[in-house]
Scaffold this motif. Sequence first.
Motif, PDB file in Angstrom:
ATOM      1  N   VAL A  36       0.870  -1.178   0.000  1.00 21.16           N
ATOM      2  CA  VAL A  36       0.000   0.000   0.000  1.00 21.16           C
ATOM      3  C   VAL A  36       0.904   1.225   0.000  1.00 21.16           C
ATOM      4  CG1 VAL A  36      -1.750   1.290   1.281  1.00 21.16           C
ATOM      5  CG2 VAL A  36      -1.820  -1.225   1.246  1.00 21.16           C
ATOM      6  N   TYR A  37       0.589   2.180  -0.861  1.00 23.09           N
ATOM      7  CA  TYR A  37       1.400   3.394  -1.001  1.00 23.09           C
ATOM      8  C   TYR A  37       0.599   4.603  -0.516  1.00 23.09           C
ATOM      9  CZ  TYR A  37       4.012   7.198  -3.211  1.00 23.09           C
ATOM     10  OH  TYR A  37       4.718   8.351  -3.432  1.00 23.09           O
ATOM     11  N   MET A 151       6.841   8.526  -8.632  1.00 21.03           N
ATOM     12  CA  MET A 151       6.564   7.459  -9.595  1.00 21.03           C
ATOM     13  C   MET A 151       7.530   6.290  -9.412  1.00 21.03           C
ATOM     14  SD  MET A 151       5.798   9.711 -13.036  1.00 21.03           S
ATOM     15  CE  MET A 151       5.891   8.258 -14.099  1.00 21.03           C
ATOM     16  N   ALA A 152       8.803   6.610  -9.190  1.00 14.66           N
ATOM     17  CA  ALA A 152       9.809   5.552  -9.030  1.00 14.66           C
ATOM     18  C   ALA A 152       9.520   4.716  -7.793  1.00 14.66           C
ATOM     19  CB  ALA A 152      11.201   6.165  -8.956  1.00 14.66           C
ATOM     20  N   VAL A 153       9.102   5.369  -6.706  1.00 14.74           N
ATOM     21  CA  VAL A 153       8.763   4.609  -5.506  1.00 14.74           C
ATOM     22  C   VAL A 153       7.590   3.684  -5.792  1.00 14.74           C
ATOM     23  CG1 VAL A 153       7.952   4.730  -3.126  1.00 14.74           C
ATOM     24  CG2 VAL A 153       9.665   6.349  -3.932  1.00 14.74           C
ATOM     25  N   PHE A 154       6.540   4.225  -6.407  1.00 14.60           N
ATOM     26  CA  PHE A 154       5.375   3.389  -6.714  1.00 14.60           C
ATOM     27  C   PHE A 154       5.757   2.251  -7.662  1.00 14.60           C
ATOM     28  CE2 PHE A 154       1.529   2.129  -8.904  1.00 14.60           C
ATOM     29  CZ  PHE A 154       0.654   1.957  -7.853  1.00 14.60           C
ATOM     30  N   ASN A 155       6.560   2.541  -8.665  1.00 16.83           N
ATOM     31  CA  ASN A 155       6.961   1.500  -9.621  1.00 16.83           C
ATOM     32  C   ASN A 155       7.844   0.433  -8.986  1.00 16.83           C
ATOM     33  OD1 ASN A 155       5.538   2.471 -11.838  1.00 16.83           O
ATOM     34  ND2 ASN A 155       7.198   3.821 -12.490  1.00 16.83           N
ATOM     35  N   SER A 156       8.446   0.750  -7.839  1.00 15.10           N
ATOM     36  CA  SER A 156       9.261  -0.246  -7.139  1.00 15.10           C
ATOM     37  C   SER A 156       8.405  -1.204  -6.317  1.00 15.10           C
ATOM     38  CB  SER A 156      10.269   0.460  -6.211  1.00 15.10           C
ATOM     39  OG  SER A 156       9.628   0.978  -5.053  1.00 15.10           O
TER      40      SER A 156
END
Length: 321
Positions: A36-37, A151-156
């Motif tokens: 969960v983000y 975006m990079a955090v979510f894509n990780s």
Amino acid sequence: MRNVGTTHEGREIMALRFTNPTPAASTNATLPKKQVYVQGGIHAREWISHATTQYIAYHLATSDDRKITTLLDEAEIVLVPVVNPDGYVYTWSGDRLWRKNRRADARGAFGVDLNRNYPSHWGEAGSSKFPYSETYMGPSAASEPEVQASMAVFNSLPRAVAALDLHAYSQLILRPVGWTRKYQLHEAQHAAVGDAMAKIIKNVHGKDYISEREIDLYPVSASATDWWYEQSRPLKNLLGDKDVVQAEGEAMKKKKHKKPLPPGHGTIFRPYSYTIELRPSSEWWGPGFVLDKREIIPTGEEILPAFLYFARTAIENVLTE
């Protein structure tokens, strides 16, 4: 996770990850944890969003409430407390009501509205090409380092089943999408969860939050909420080595779902995706963005249980298609 990006002015963007070791007796011990983000502070002047993400973080880190500890047994929560640190600092040192980041334009303008900069229908309704506008969309989609970092955090997070963006103000729970009036595939599920969160919030301090679609408030394009919802992933990401059909059959036996998905369907999933506009309500005579500090803790107290419901629902009822 510490530094996940660097702003125009050289400040770090921090992310935090919360989870527990999976109990050995857990029936889900062999499955990868769902994720969960959460993010806040994308608009600099919305101080209550910064504070509420930190309130959630504090309780995830310290609470022995079983709703929290069992959630962390089964899931990972990744949280970015302040997406826009340059703008936030400027609200303390310059303009208290500054909204954007602090990109310096060659014409002397400053700032991009980060919530109009995501690569989701960028440049469409609800954004501006004028650099001095509060809704300036930037020179290109995802041009801003703060957006790139989030975006990079979510894509990780390959197993992210839910994402939440905290804003202020108006006491709203907004679901996708903002760029079209066409109903989305998971409208019914999004509406049900949004309505339930509004009831949970009201039960804490009596505050009324309205659950509605983004487009029903006003047109918005290139927002974080819409971009998250567009990020479909293979359902097998959530199942480890299990076959999709086998896993659906097991879920039915455990009564997690009323019926299995038909063969050939349910091979991808999307995250539940919301923007919550926090206190105060939208009355013109109210405090607006300059909320009294006495309301910080009560806002956290009403949002935390709604967040826990949101996260629990997402991990138990994944949006598949």
